[in-house]
Design a protein around this motif. Structure first.
Motif, short mmCIF file in Angstrom:
data_model
loop_
_atom_site.label_atom_id
_atom_site.label_comp_id
_atom_site.label_asym_id
_atom_site.label_seq_id
_atom_site.Cartn_x
_atom_site.Cartn_y
_atom_site.Cartn_z
N ALA A 138 18.61 -46.87 20.67
CA ALA A 138 17.68 -47.34 21.69
C ALA A 138 16.31 -47.61 21.07
O ALA A 138 15.59 -48.50 21.50
N GLN A 139 15.96 -46.81 20.08
CA GLN A 139 14.70 -46.96 19.37
C GLN A 139 14.81 -46.19 18.06
O GLN A 139 15.84 -45.56 17.78
N TRP A 140 13.78 -46.25 17.26
CA TRP A 140 13.82 -45.55 15.98
C TRP A 140 12.41 -45.16 15.56
O TRP A 140 11.42 -45.71 16.01
N SER A 141 12.34 -44.18 14.68
CA SER A 141 11.08 -43.79 14.07
C SER A 141 11.35 -43.56 12.59
O SER A 141 12.45 -43.82 12.10
N LEU A 142 10.37 -43.05 11.88
CA LEU A 142 10.50 -42.76 10.46
C LEU A 142 10.10 -41.31 10.21
O LEU A 142 9.21 -40.78 10.88
N ARG A 143 10.74 -40.71 9.24
CA ARG A 143 10.58 -39.28 9.01
C ARG A 143 9.12 -38.91 8.74
O ARG A 143 8.65 -37.86 9.16
N ARG A 144 8.40 -39.74 8.02
CA ARG A 144 7.00 -39.47 7.73
C ARG A 144 6.05 -40.22 8.66
O ARG A 144 4.86 -40.37 8.37
N GLY A 145 6.59 -40.67 9.79
CA GLY A 145 5.77 -41.37 10.75
C GLY A 145 5.76 -42.87 10.51
O GLY A 145 6.09 -43.34 9.42
N MET A 146 5.35 -43.64 11.51
CA MET A 146 5.40 -45.09 11.42
C MET A 146 4.40 -45.65 10.41
O MET A 146 4.54 -46.78 9.95
N GLN A 147 3.39 -44.87 10.04
CA GLN A 147 2.45 -45.35 9.05
C GLN A 147 3.13 -45.62 7.70
O GLN A 147 2.67 -46.45 6.92
N SER A 148 4.25 -44.94 7.46
CA SER A 148 4.95 -45.17 6.20
C SER A 148 5.54 -46.57 6.12
O SER A 148 5.84 -47.06 5.02
N LEU A 149 5.71 -47.26 7.26
CA LEU A 149 6.22 -48.63 7.23
C LEU A 149 5.22 -49.59 6.58
O LEU A 149 5.56 -50.25 5.58
N PRO A 150 3.97 -49.72 7.07
CA PRO A 150 3.04 -50.61 6.38
C PRO A 150 2.72 -50.18 4.95
O PRO A 150 2.49 -51.03 4.09
N GLU A 151 2.73 -48.88 4.69
CA GLU A 151 2.49 -48.42 3.32
C GLU A 151 3.58 -48.90 2.37
O GLU A 151 3.30 -49.36 1.25
N ALA A 152 4.83 -48.81 2.81
CA ALA A 152 5.94 -49.28 1.98
C ALA A 152 5.93 -50.80 1.85
O ALA A 152 6.27 -51.36 0.79
N MET A 153 5.54 -51.49 2.91
CA MET A 153 5.45 -52.95 2.84
C MET A 153 4.38 -53.38 1.84
O MET A 153 4.57 -54.32 1.05
N GLU A 154 3.25 -52.68 1.85
CA GLU A 154 2.19 -53.00 0.89
C GLU A 154 2.68 -52.78 -0.55
O GLU A 154 2.44 -53.61 -1.43
N ALA A 155 3.37 -51.65 -0.77
CA ALA A 155 3.87 -51.37 -2.12
C ALA A 155 4.86 -52.44 -2.58
O ALA A 155 4.85 -52.85 -3.75
N ALA A 156 5.71 -52.90 -1.66
CA ALA A 156 6.68 -53.94 -2.01
C ALA A 156 5.97 -55.25 -2.37
O ALA A 156 6.38 -55.95 -3.30
N LEU A 157 4.90 -55.56 -1.65
CA LEU A 157 4.15 -56.78 -1.94
C LEU A 157 3.47 -56.71 -3.30
O LEU A 157 3.47 -57.69 -4.07
N ARG A 158 2.90 -55.57 -3.61
CA ARG A 158 2.25 -55.43 -4.91
C ARG A 158 3.27 -55.58 -6.03
O ARG A 158 2.98 -56.19 -7.07
N ALA A 159 4.47 -55.04 -5.81
CA ALA A 159 5.52 -55.16 -6.82
C ALA A 159 5.96 -56.61 -7.01
O ALA A 159 6.45 -56.99 -8.08
N LYS A 160 5.78 -57.42 -5.97
CA LYS A 160 6.15 -58.84 -6.05
C LYS A 160 5.02 -59.70 -6.63
O LYS A 160 5.18 -60.91 -6.76
N GLY A 161 3.88 -59.09 -6.95
CA GLY A 161 2.78 -59.84 -7.53
C GLY A 161 1.87 -60.51 -6.53
O GLY A 161 1.09 -61.40 -6.90
N VAL A 162 1.95 -60.12 -5.27
CA VAL A 162 1.08 -60.70 -4.25
C VAL A 162 -0.34 -60.13 -4.40
O VAL A 162 -0.52 -58.93 -4.58
N GLU A 163 -1.34 -61.01 -4.36
CA GLU A 163 -2.73 -60.55 -4.43
C GLU A 163 -3.10 -59.89 -3.11
O GLU A 163 -2.91 -60.47 -2.04
N ILE A 164 -3.65 -58.68 -3.18
CA ILE A 164 -4.12 -57.99 -1.98
C ILE A 164 -5.59 -57.64 -2.18
O ILE A 164 -5.95 -56.94 -3.13
#
Length: 455
Positions: A207-233
């Motif tokens: 019905a819904q979902w969350s993350l073990r370390r809270g939803m803030q871990s979603l944008p943090e992981a997305m940012e890390a993935a972007l940096r690994a791809k060479g995206v300028e932040i």
């Protein structure tokens, strides 16, 4: 809100010369302004990471905390009406029973709906729509509360066409909301790549979902993935202006310099983006300024022991009962994995304000946290009978955090789209201001925005 949002991340994605549909090559240099979930999802898709696979692709699959339709937190939901908690019907049998706060079984309202004439209006308020199709009690108690829980808004002002498009389309296509929903009319179907996580969610009935370390871990992981791809932040780079370039692209002016882009994706709120636009785009800025938003106070409370009188997801409060109190989420029931180790405690979240914030508390930037905390403690005492002092209390005011889709919002979006296309504005609008306020909506619309540019 505006000063803070202008300090959002600025991301620059350099793509290869990807061939578009009929339009030729996709722009090579793209800038994403605003890096909430929408902006990050767009950048991930642009950098060839598929948003549909967001959880597994960015290393969060093991962090998932699914809540299924069989979970008590999903099945048990309440309204606070007449000074008491009223459980919403959850079974066919309960639909045929007279349950408070309703004066008759809901089955009566449901049975008459398919034979009612359809409306020819292009849009109407959510409250008017449900009153017309299901009766005043359904509109006053259930739908009023639902709009407060999702949008922190007033169902008498919100657009049914924009807030609940499947229901609007069902009546428009079939003459009945119930018949239309039974045949799947108006339902949004995922047309992106399917993943193991999505299949698991379907199979297990999430019905819904969350993350073990809270939803803030979603944008943090997305940012890390972007940096690994060479995206300028570009961190801490307030955007001061968007300026059309002579080559048909756009310049993004920041306090740190100028970023040249072939195309810009803005994930800023509409009210924040408008003042950044050039004079030549004034009609667009004026249209964006018509999309309002509301502020919400969120108070997290933790009490010693198991103190809830019921088990469930939480309860909502109709505006006729108490305007400024939107509802209370029973966090320890929905995500017990987030509870602290040791002796049991109870975590709650009290949501306050929304369309009623200023009338109840005044200026969101000036109201004291002490006042909000006292009101939250009064609420859990009055509505849940919890009288002790909390072990932990966190008070946050989220200013202008939820956009309000007023009646006619769909037409406003159509006018914005028509103007940007006819004037060849190198700008794609993303985020909760336009077509859905949930995390899932924002990620889906980010993908669609990128795909439209690809052609």
């Amino acid at each position: 809100m505006r000063a803070r949002m202008r300090r959002a991340l600025v991301l620059r994605v350099r793509t290869c010369a990807v061939r578009r549909g009929v339009g030729g090559l996709m722009p090579r240099t793209l800038v994403v302004v605003g890096a909430g979930v929408s902006g990050l999802a767009a950048a991930l898709h642009l950098s060839r990471v598929v948003p549909a696979a967001k959880v597994s692709e960015i290393g969060l699959e093991s962090e998932l905390l699914p809540i299924t339709y069989n979970d008590a937190a999903t099945k048990n939901r309440y309204l606070f009406v007449g000074g008491k908690l009223c459980k919403l019907p959850t079974s066919i049998r309960s639909v045929f029973s007279k349950l408070p706060p309703f004066s008759q079984p809901l089955a009566w309202s449901l049975a008459r709906e398919p034979i009612l004439p359809r409306s020819k209006e292009e849009d109407e308020s959510v409250h008017a729509f449900f009153t017309r199709r299901f009766g005043a009690e359904m509109a006053d108690y259930v739908v009023d509360s639902l709009c407060r829980g999702i949008f922190a808004g007033d169902s008498r002002k919100l657009s049914v066409r924009s807030c609940f498009p499947p229901l609007f389309k069902a009546e428009r296509s079939w003459g009945s909301v119930l018949l239309g929903m039974l045949v799947g009319s108006g339902a949004v179907k995922w047309d992106g790549a399917k993943t193991e996580v999505m299949e698991r969610a379907r199979r297990e009935g999430w019905a819904q979902w969350s993350l073990r370390r809270g939803m803030q871990s979603l944008p943090e992981a997305m940012e890390a993935a972007l940096r690994a791809k060479g995206v300028e932040i570009h961190l801490h780079s307030p955007v001061t202006e968007l300026r059309p370039a002579a080559d048909g692209g756009c310049q993004v002016l920041t306090e740190g310099g100028i970023l040249a882009a072939d195309h810009v994706f803005s994930a800023l709120p509409a009210g924040v983006l408008g003042p950044l636009l050039p004079t030549a785009w004034r009609p667009l800025a004026q249209a964006l300024g018509k999309i309002g938003s509301v502020s919400v106070a969120v108070v997290n409370l933790e009490y010693e022991g198991r103190v809830l009188p019921v088990t469930g997801f939480g309860h909502l409060v109709p505006s006729g009962e108490c305007g400024e109190i939107l509802g209370v989420v029973y966090d320890s029931c929905s995500t017990p994995q987030h509870d602290r180790s040791g002796p049991p405690t109870t975590r709650l979240t009290v949501m306050m304000g929304g369309s009623w914030f200023t009338g109840a508390f005044g200026d969101p930037q000036r109201v004291s946290k002490e006042r909000l905390l006292e009101r939250a403690k009064e609420t859990v005492q009055e509505q849940l009978g919890i009288t002790g002092q909390p072990l932990t209390a966190i008070v946050k005011v989220h200013k202008d955090c939820i956009p309000q889709y007023g009646v006619g919002h769909w037409k406003l979006l159509a006018d914005i789209s028509e103007w940007t296309v006819s004037h060849r504005v190198p700008l794609t609008l993303l985020g909760a201001s336009y077509d859905g306020v949930s995390v899932n909506d924002c990620i889906y619309q980010a993908q669609r925005g990128v795909e439209r540019l690809q052609g």
